[in-house]
Design a protein around this motif. Structure first.
Motif, PDB file in Angstrom:
ATOM      1  N   GLY A  86       3.951  60.504 -16.823  1.00  0.00           N
ATOM      2  CA  GLY A  86       3.452  61.213 -15.637  1.00  0.00           C
ATOM      3  C   GLY A  86       2.398  62.244 -15.966  1.00  0.00           C
ATOM      4  O   GLY A  86       1.865  62.914 -15.074  1.00  0.00           O
ATOM      5  N   LYS A  87       2.062  62.386 -17.248  1.00  0.00           N
ATOM      6  CA  LYS A  87       1.157  63.489 -17.619  1.00  0.00           C
ATOM      7  C   LYS A  87      -0.225  63.377 -16.982  1.00  0.00           C
ATOM      8  O   LYS A  87      -0.808  64.388 -16.600  1.00  0.00           O
ATOM      9  N   GLY A  88      -0.728  62.152 -16.835  1.00  0.00           N
ATOM     10  CA  GLY A  88      -2.064  61.982 -16.248  1.00  0.00           C
ATOM     11  C   GLY A  88      -2.129  62.492 -14.818  1.00  0.00           C
ATOM     12  O   GLY A  88      -2.979  63.329 -14.474  1.00  0.00           O
TER      13      GLY A  88
ATOM     14  N   THR B  68      -7.395  63.237 -22.813  1.00  0.00           N
ATOM     15  CA  THR B  68      -7.889  62.838 -24.138  1.00  0.00           C
ATOM     16  C   THR B  68      -7.691  61.353 -24.415  1.00  0.00           C
ATOM     17  O   THR B  68      -8.432  60.760 -25.182  1.00  0.00           O
ATOM     18  N   GLY B  69      -6.694  60.743 -23.755  1.00  0.00           N
ATOM     19  CA  GLY B  69      -6.480  59.300 -23.942  1.00  0.00           C
ATOM     20  C   GLY B  69      -7.721  58.504 -23.574  1.00  0.00           C
ATOM     21  O   GLY B  69      -8.032  57.478 -24.194  1.00  0.00           O
ATOM     22  N   SER B  70      -8.454  58.987 -22.576  1.00  0.00           N
ATOM     23  CA  SER B  70      -9.633  58.225 -22.148  1.00  0.00           C
ATOM     24  C   SER B  70     -10.725  58.249 -23.220  1.00  0.00           C
ATOM     25  O   SER B  70     -11.527  57.319 -23.299  1.00  0.00           O
TER      26      SER B  70
ATOM     27  N   VAL C   3      -6.446  51.639 -32.576  1.00  0.00           N
ATOM     28  CA  VAL C   3      -7.798  52.214 -32.747  1.00  0.00           C
ATOM     29  C   VAL C   3      -7.676  53.730 -32.913  1.00  0.00           C
ATOM     30  O   VAL C   3      -8.330  54.339 -33.751  1.00  0.00           O
ATOM     31  N   SER C   4      -6.771  54.328 -32.125  1.00  0.00           N
ATOM     32  CA  SER C   4      -6.618  55.788 -32.181  1.00  0.00           C
ATOM     33  C   SER C   4      -5.915  56.241 -33.461  1.00  0.00           C
ATOM     34  O   SER C   4      -5.788  57.427 -33.705  1.00  0.00           O
ATOM     35  N   SER C   5      -5.439  55.280 -34.259  1.00  0.00           N
ATOM     36  CA  SER C   5      -4.774  55.641 -35.523  1.00  0.00           C
ATOM     37  C   SER C   5      -5.758  55.758 -36.665  1.00  0.00           C
ATOM     38  O   SER C   5      -5.398  56.217 -37.749  1.00  0.00           O
TER      39      SER C   5
ATOM     40  N   ASN D 111       3.976  52.738 -31.957  1.00  0.00           N
ATOM     41  CA  ASN D 111       2.765  53.058 -32.716  1.00  0.00           C
ATOM     42  C   ASN D 111       2.389  54.537 -32.560  1.00  0.00           C
ATOM     43  O   ASN D 111       2.044  55.212 -33.520  1.00  0.00           O
ATOM     44  N   ASP D 112       2.477  55.030 -31.310  1.00  0.00           N
ATOM     45  CA  ASP D 112       2.098  56.429 -31.048  1.00  0.00           C
ATOM     46  C   ASP D 112       2.957  57.419 -31.844  1.00  0.00           C
ATOM     47  O   ASP D 112       2.487  58.467 -32.259  1.00  0.00           O
ATOM     48  N   LYS D 113       4.255  57.055 -32.009  1.00  0.00           N
ATOM     49  CA  LYS D 113       5.156  58.017 -32.660  1.00  0.00           C
ATOM     50  C   LYS D 113       5.150  57.901 -34.174  1.00  0.00           C
ATOM     51  O   LYS D 113       5.573  58.831 -34.859  1.00  0.00           O
ATOM     52  N   THR D 114       4.688  56.759 -34.694  1.00  0.00           N
ATOM     53  CA  THR D 114       4.811  56.567 -36.144  1.00  0.00           C
ATOM     54  C   THR D 114       3.479  56.615 -36.884  1.00  0.00           C
ATOM     55  O   THR D 114       3.458  56.520 -38.099  1.00  0.00           O
ATOM     56  N   LYS D 115       2.359  56.735 -36.143  1.00  0.00           N
ATOM     57  CA  LYS D 115       1.084  56.694 -36.881  1.00  0.00           C
ATOM     58  C   LYS D 115       0.935  57.907 -37.792  1.00  0.00           C
ATOM     59  O   LYS D 115       1.504  58.977 -37.509  1.00  0.00           O
ATOM     60  N   LYS D 116       0.163  57.705 -38.869  1.00  0.00           N
ATOM     61  CA  LYS D 116       0.098  58.727 -39.927  1.00  0.00           C
ATOM     62  C   LYS D 116      -0.470  60.046 -39.416  1.00  0.00           C
ATOM     63  O   LYS D 116       0.038  61.106 -39.725  1.00  0.00           O
TER      64      LYS D 116
HETATM   65  O1   DC Z   1      -2.744  58.506 -22.436  1.00  0.00           O
HETATM   66  P1   DC Z   1      -3.288  57.083 -22.600  1.00  0.00           P
HETATM   67  O2   DC Z   1      -2.237  56.022 -22.391  1.00  0.00           O
HETATM   68  O3   DC Z   1      -4.521  56.830 -21.821  1.00  0.00           O
HETATM   69  O4   DC Z   1      -3.704  57.019 -24.148  1.00  0.00           O
HETATM   70  C1   DC Z   1      -4.249  55.873 -24.733  1.00  0.00           C
HETATM   71  C2   DC Z   1      -3.914  55.813 -26.221  1.00  0.00           C
HETATM   72  O5   DC Z   1      -4.634  56.813 -26.920  1.00  0.00           O
HETATM   73  C3   DC Z   1      -2.446  56.015 -26.554  1.00  0.00           C
HETATM   74  O6   DC Z   1      -1.824  54.789 -26.883  1.00  0.00           O
HETATM   75  C4   DC Z   1      -2.430  56.898 -27.746  1.00  0.00           C
HETATM   76  C5   DC Z   1      -3.816  57.399 -27.909  1.00  0.00           C
HETATM   77  N1   DC Z   1      -3.903  58.855 -27.783  1.00  0.00           N
HETATM   78  C6   DC Z   1      -3.783  59.596 -28.936  1.00  0.00           C
HETATM   79  O7   DC Z   1      -3.544  59.042 -30.008  1.00  0.00           O
HETATM   80  N2   DC Z   1      -3.933  60.941 -28.885  1.00  0.00           N
HETATM   81  C7   DC Z   1      -4.171  61.550 -27.716  1.00  0.00           C
HETATM   82  N3   DC Z   1      -4.333  62.876 -27.697  1.00  0.00           N
HETATM   83  C8   DC Z   1      -4.277  60.807 -26.516  1.00  0.00           C
HETATM   84  C9   DC Z   1      -4.115  59.450 -26.585  1.00  0.00           C
END
Ligand code: DC
Length: 227
Positions: A14-16, A33-35, A103-105, A184-189
């Motif tokens: 719900g953050k967006g 920032t996700g965008s 990609v964000s990793s 992936n979001d919780k475990t990336k380096k």
């Molecule tokens: O919030 P979102 O679903 O639009 O984010 C897309 C991806 O970007 C999400 O899978 C993780 C990454 N992300 C991130 O690594 N760091 C952030 N500050 C915001 C998003």
């Protein structure tokens, strides 16, 4: 430095929506920032730096110097521009959602995007939402919030959101995507989604958007009175 509200949380928590509405009500600049990561993922897909889900990291890194990303807050929602093109809808589509987390990793992607996000915020009163805002981008944020909800509820919300945008996808696909992204979001380096020790946790599973907003607005107002 302006007043900074950081909101981290899982996909679909719900953050967006909450950040957008609070930004409107309290006249804060809203930075999703996700965008920014979604724009990099879209640029990478277009440049064939990702084929069949396999990411050519070198190509993605090379791309970073060739792209410009802008976010514009408008009364009808955010507009996101990649090299001047309005990609607001494209960055939410399935192909981008499937590759954005890996990609964000990529380390260089993170450095470049965090730098951009900090520049976007410079001197302004902002609400910034993402995964690493309260732990890394702005560890000294004035207000730190962490949102979460059950995975089923988050998939249900994302499905509705995508249906409203006329994006064709099933509940199972959305659920699968969220589970993979959580992992992936919780475990990336670097840049992993983590709870900052001083963040306030709100479980939104059984709360309406308005209830979540009111809770956060209350926290912001309390903090502002102290400043
Ligand atoms: O919030 P979102 O679903 O639009 O984010 C897309 C991806 O970007 C999400 O899978 C993780 C990454 N992300 C991130 O690594 N760091 C952030 N500050 C915001 C998003």
């Amino acid at each position: 430095m302006g007043f900074i509200v950081g909101i981290d949380g899982t996909a679909g928590s719900g953050k967006g929506t909450v950040a957008k509405n609070i930004a409107n009500k309290l006249k804060l600049l809203n930075i999703d920032t996700g965008s920014t990561y979604r724009c990099v993922a879209l640029a990478a897909l277009r440049a064939n730096a990702i084929k069949n889900g396999v990411i050519d990291e070198k190509k993605v890194i090379e791309l970073l110097n060739k792209i410009s990303i802008e976010i514009e807050n408008t009364p009808s929602g955010d507009k996101v521009y990649l090299n001047g093109e309005d990609v607001t809808k494209k960055i939410r589509e399935k192909d981008v959602s499937q590759v954005v987390s890996p990609v964000s990793s990529i380390e260089e992607v993170r450095y470049k995007m965090v730098d951009l996000q900090r520049k976007m915020a410079e001197g302004k009163d902002i609400i910034m939402e993402g995964r690493d805002i309260c732990t890394y981008v702005f560890p000294n944020a004035d207000v730190k919030i962490y949102l979460d909800a059950s995975v089923e509820e988050r998939a249900r919300r994302r499905l509705l959101e995508m249906q409203e945008k006329k994006i064709e996808i099933t509940y199972e696909e959305v659920l699968d995507n969220i589970i993979k992204r959580d992992n992936n979001d919780k475990t990336k380096k670097i840049g992993a989604l983590k709870l900052a020790p001083d963040s306030i946790v709100i479980d939104t599973t059984n709360l309406s958007i308005e209830e979540v907003e009111n809770k956060i607005i209350g926290i912001i107002q309390k903090k502002r009175e102290k400043i």
